[in-house]
Write an enzyme that holds these catalytic residues in place. Structure first.
Site, PDB file in Angstrom:
ATOM      1  N   ARG A 161       0.839  -0.983   0.051  1.00 48.89           N
ATOM      2  CA  ARG A 161       0.017  -0.163  -0.173  1.00 48.89           C
ATOM      3  C   ARG A 161       0.861   1.304  -0.077  1.00 48.89           C
ATOM      4  O   ARG A 161       1.694   1.373  -0.830  1.00 48.89           O
ATOM      5  CB  ARG A 161      -0.924  -0.129   0.988  1.00 48.89           C
ATOM      6  CG  ARG A 161      -1.775  -1.230   0.732  1.00 48.89           C
ATOM      7  CD  ARG A 161      -2.854  -1.486   1.987  1.00 48.89           C
ATOM      8  NE  ARG A 161      -4.133  -0.659   1.525  1.00 48.89           N
ATOM      9  CZ  ARG A 161      -5.271  -0.993   2.320  1.00 48.89           C
ATOM     10  NH1 ARG A 161      -5.220  -1.338   3.464  1.00 48.89           N
ATOM     11  NH2 ARG A 161      -6.449  -0.139   1.954  1.00 48.89           N
ATOM     12  N   SER A 162       0.764   2.263   0.937  1.00 44.05           N
ATOM     13  CA  SER A 162       1.081   3.561   0.768  1.00 44.05           C
ATOM     14  C   SER A 162       2.902   3.283   1.209  1.00 44.05           C
ATOM     15  O   SER A 162       3.357   4.251   0.920  1.00 44.05           O
ATOM     16  CB  SER A 162       0.518   4.560   1.594  1.00 44.05           C
ATOM     17  OG  SER A 162      -0.545   4.948   0.808  1.00 44.05           O
TER      18      SER A 162
END
Length: 387
Positions: A66-67
């Site tokens: 993800r981020s």
């Protein structure tokens, strides 16, 4: 829970914390790796490859981070700057003329990295199909008016960060961020880290999903008057709109999602791949020369944005593409720089201590930044180093 792997002498508390993550914090499958002065001192994995399965997590199991992707992608712009191919203080429109529309002439390249571009939301969110087309996100942002005057304030560009960065890389190099990263960094270094997963590696990737677990006591946790969860539930908030710039969000277990490069959200990595990436940013590792010069390291972690975040609500600190140590995202020490992934993953480096850290998991939680499992491991490393 059987935990596999090794720790160097003195790092046994990290193994203990990793085991407790399964016992009390809801981990189903995860791995953690830590390098010190270019040498691996922690290499642990356990649980199941798939969040909803029974096949064991293996040494080479990889997951969507993800981020935590953002810290990997930021290195591309900083390396281009280091090589003299990109000016961080030039307007984005210098490289991408169509971007100048709607009063964005003053948006600088550094504003993309420090979340001050004023473009965390889209008036019309992209569909999953549009999001996976590398031309659609940049086109939408070129036509988008800023939510605030660029450069005057900061707010986390949860999804739009990736399209802004990717288009800059394309305009400068003719390659997408994932292609450039593979040809210039991860491929030559042999890192198990991909932004745009090759079909040959698809079998290594575990299924991700939501898990629950008890919250730990103590530690650094952000407790704002209005939580990010409350802001996320408000359809009119910048928080909700920023995370809904793609709506609905693509299935994160879809091979098409894995194969596409979204430099804000969908890198896939092993814990070792993520940790060794950061280790190589700050020092020589396993025969590979460091990627960042000392000057670039200092630029990456120099505070560019700090205080109340218009999107995340809590106070955040950003350098150039990296989150910095603070209550919203505790790292090792104030000199650390890196990036968490929403719901679990974390990668960072601490140059003064020679530490690089990578944690990946298949069990996503509600946390946006300071995930309790990652933080338990960071506290254990901090304790080992008597910090």
């Amino acid at each position: 829970m059987d935990v596999h792997g090794t720790v160097a002498e003195g790092f046994e508390p990290v193994r203990d914390a990793f085991e407790r993550n399964f016992d009390s914090l809801g981990d189903r499958g995860a791995a953690v790796a830590v390098y010190r002065d270019g040498q691996k001192v922690v290499d642990l994995w356990g649980g199941t490859k798939d969040v909803d399965g029974t096949a064991p997590w293996e040494r080479g199991t990889a997951q969507v981070v993800r981020s935590a992707t953002k810290g990997v992608a930021a290195a591309v712009l900083l390396l281009l700057h280091q090589r003299g191919q990109l000016d961080l203080d030039a307007p984005v429109g210098h490289y991408w003329p169509e971007f100048k529309a709607q009063g964005k002439e003053g948006v600088l390249v550094r504003h993309v990295l420090n979340h001050r571009a004023g473009l965390p939301v889209l008036d019309r969110p992209l569909t999953p199909e549009e999001a996976l087309d590398p031309s659609k996100g940049p086109a939408a942002l070129a036509a988008q008016a800023p939510a605030w005057e660029p450069g005057t304030d900061h707010g986390y560009h949860a999804l739009t960060y990736g399209w802004l960065l990717d288009e800059l890389v394309r305009r400068v190099t003719g390659q997408g961020t994932g292609e450039w990263l593979a040809s210039q960094v991860t491929g030559p270094l042999g890192l198990d880290l991909w932004l745009g997963l090759p079909e040959s590696e698809a079998g290594r990737v575990g299924r991700v999903g939501r898990v629950e677990g008890a919250e730990p006591t103590g530690g650094l946790r952000a407790r704002p008057k209005r939580s990010v969860t409350e802001a996320y539930e408000d359809p009119a908030s910048l928080t909700r709109r920023a995370f809904a710039a793609i709506s609905p969000f693509p299935d994160q277990n879809d091979p098409a999602y894995h194969a596409t490069a979204l430099p804000a959200t969908n890198a896939i990595a092993t814990a070792d791949g993520l940790a060794r990436f950061y280790a190589t940013l700050i020092g020589d590792t396993a025969g590979a020369a460091r990627l960042f010069t000392p000057e670039t390291v200092d630029m990456a972690r120099a505070e560019e944005s700090a205080g109340p975040d218009r999107v995340l609500v809590v106070g955040t600190r950003f350098g150039l593409g990296y989150m910095l140590h603070g209550s919203a995202s505790p790292l090792l020490t104030p000199g650390s720089f890196g990036h968490p992934g929403r719901g679990g993953a974390l990668g960072f480096a601490d140059p003064e201590r020679g530490i690089a850290f990578g944690y990946v998991t298949n069990g996503f939680r509600k946390t946006v930044t300071a995930d309790p499992r990652a933080q338990a491991l960071v506290r254990a490393v901090r304790g080992v180093l008597n910090l």
